[in-house]
Design a protein around this motif. Structure first.
Motif, short mmCIF file in Angstrom:
data_model
loop_
_atom_site.label_atom_id
_atom_site.label_comp_id
_atom_site.label_asym_id
_atom_site.label_seq_id
_atom_site.Cartn_x
_atom_site.Cartn_y
_atom_site.Cartn_z
N PRO A 1 25.46 -11.51 -85.42
CA PRO A 1 24.57 -12.50 -84.81
C PRO A 1 25.17 -13.32 -83.67
CG PRO A 1 24.29 -12.54 -87.18
CD PRO A 1 25.44 -11.62 -86.89
N LYS A 2 26.33 -13.92 -83.89
CA LYS A 2 26.89 -14.80 -82.85
C LYS A 2 27.26 -14.06 -81.57
CE LYS A 2 28.24 -18.53 -85.93
NZ LYS A 2 29.34 -19.35 -86.49
N ILE B 1 23.91 -13.17 -79.81
CA ILE B 1 23.28 -14.33 -79.18
C ILE B 1 24.07 -14.78 -77.95
CG2 ILE B 1 22.82 -16.80 -79.54
CD1 ILE B 1 21.85 -15.97 -82.40
N LEU C 1 22.92 -12.62 -75.11
CA LEU C 1 21.59 -13.03 -74.64
C LEU C 1 21.69 -14.29 -73.79
CD1 LEU C 1 19.56 -12.36 -77.91
CD2 LEU C 1 19.26 -11.16 -75.74
N GLU C 2 22.51 -15.23 -74.25
CA GLU C 2 22.66 -16.49 -73.51
C GLU C 2 23.39 -16.29 -72.19
OE1 GLU C 2 24.40 -19.12 -76.41
OE2 GLU C 2 22.43 -19.60 -77.29
N TRP D 1 15.44 -15.04 -72.84
CA TRP D 1 14.75 -15.74 -73.91
C TRP D 1 14.97 -15.01 -75.22
CZ3 TRP D 1 11.38 -14.52 -77.73
CH2 TRP D 1 10.79 -15.60 -78.41
N TYR D 2 15.15 -15.78 -76.29
CA TYR D 2 15.22 -15.19 -77.62
C TYR D 2 14.85 -16.26 -78.64
CZ TYR D 2 19.56 -17.74 -78.51
OH TYR D 2 20.48 -18.73 -78.71
N ASP D 3 14.49 -15.81 -79.81
CA ASP D 3 14.32 -16.67 -80.97
C ASP D 3 15.14 -16.02 -82.07
OD1 ASP D 3 13.19 -17.60 -83.57
OD2 ASP D 3 11.81 -18.71 -82.27
N GLU D 4 15.97 -16.79 -82.75
CA GLU D 4 16.85 -16.21 -83.77
C GLU D 4 16.09 -15.46 -84.85
OE1 GLU D 4 20.24 -18.34 -85.29
OE2 GLU D 4 20.33 -19.61 -83.51
N VAL E 1 16.03 -11.73 -84.06
CA VAL E 1 17.29 -11.03 -83.81
C VAL E 1 17.78 -10.42 -85.13
CG1 VAL E 1 19.65 -11.21 -82.95
CG2 VAL E 1 17.85 -12.64 -81.95
N THR F 1 20.48 -7.93 -86.93
CA THR F 1 21.85 -7.51 -86.63
C THR F 1 22.48 -6.74 -87.78
OG1 THR F 1 22.97 -9.43 -87.59
CG2 THR F 1 22.07 -9.69 -85.35
#
Length: 198
Positions: A96-97, A100, A103-104, A109-112, A115, A117
Motif C-alpha cells: 500500500p504505501k 500510494i 500515485l502521489e 487522484w486516488y481513494d485508498e 487501492v 495491493t
C-alpha cells in the motif's frame, strides 16, 4: 528503480541471497518477493511484522530516487472515468504505501478504498478480485456488466485470462509479447486507450 528498491529493502532486512529474476517469480508481488526470499535464505517461516518493516523500508528506498513519472494519459483517463461516472479501481502487486507514493508522485487522484495491493493477497488473482470487490462497495454496485483489466506485463495478461476478464495492454515494451500471448487490444499509452472510450 522500483525493483532496485525492492532488492535494497530485502538486503536491509538481512536477506543476502536474493533471487533478482523477479519476472519469473511464481507471484509478481512485493509480499511474495519478501516471503520467498526470506524462506530460501533462512529456511523458516517469515516472522510476523516483517512485511510491515519491508513496506516501510521500501518507501525509504524509493525516496532515494527521482519520483516516478505518470504514464502518458493516466491523469486524463482517470479524470474522464470520474467525469463519466465509470467505476474503476487500482490493483497492484506493490504494497500500500509504495503504491500510494507512486500515485502521489504522479499527482493522480486516488481513494485508498480503491487501492487493492499484495498486502492481503500474494497472488495477482487475489488482489484483482479484491479490487473488483472494493469497486463494488465504493460504487455501490452488486455486479458489473464488464470488467476490463489494464496492464503492461505478461503477468497482468495471464491474471486477466485466469479470471476471464477482458484485457487491455499498455506500452510498447511488451506489446509484441502481449499480442503473442493472446492480448486482443494493445495501445502505446493510456491516451490512445482513452481515445477508444470517447
Amino acid at each position: 528503480m522500483y525493483l532496485i528498491s525492492v532488492t535494497k529493502s530485502l538486503q536491509a532486512l538481512g536477506i543476502k541471497d536474493i533471487d533478482t529474476d523477479y519476472n519469473n517469480y511464481k507471484h509478481h508481488t512485493d509480499s511474495y518477493a519478501l516471503r520467498y526470499n526470506y524462506e530460501r535464505n533462512f529456511e523458516s517461516r517469515m516472522p510476523e511484522g516483517l512485511l510491515h518493516d519491508f513496506e516501510e523500508d521500501l518507501v525509504l528506498q524509493m525516496n532515494k530516487f527521482d519520483p516516478v513519472v505518470e504514464i502518458n494519459g493516466a491523469k486524463r483517463l482517470l479524470n474522464f472515468l470520474r467525469a463519466q461516472k465509470i467505476p474503476f479501481c487500482f490493483a497492484t502487486g506493490a504494497l500500500p504505501k509504495p503504491a500510494i507514493l507512486k500515485l502521489e508522485q504522479c499527482n493522480l487522484w486516488y481513494d485508498e478504498q480503491l487501492v487493492a495491493t499484495s498486502k492481503t493477497h500474494e497472488s495477482r488473482e487475489g488482489f484483482v478480485l479484491d479490487a473488483i470487490d472494493r469497486a463494488k462497495q465504493f460504487y455501490q454496485r452488486s455486479e458489473f456488466d464488464q470488467v476490463i483489466s489494464v496492464g503492461d506485463g505478461i503477468w497482468d495478461l495471464k491474471t486477466a485470462q485466469n479470471l476471464s476478464l477482458d484485457f487491455v495492454g499498455i506500452g510498447e515494451r511488451n506489446k509484441n509479447k502481449l499480442l503473442a500471448a493472446g492480448a486482443a487490444h494493445c495501445f502505446d499509452d493510456l491516451s490512445a486507450f482513452q481515445a477508444t472510450l470517447d
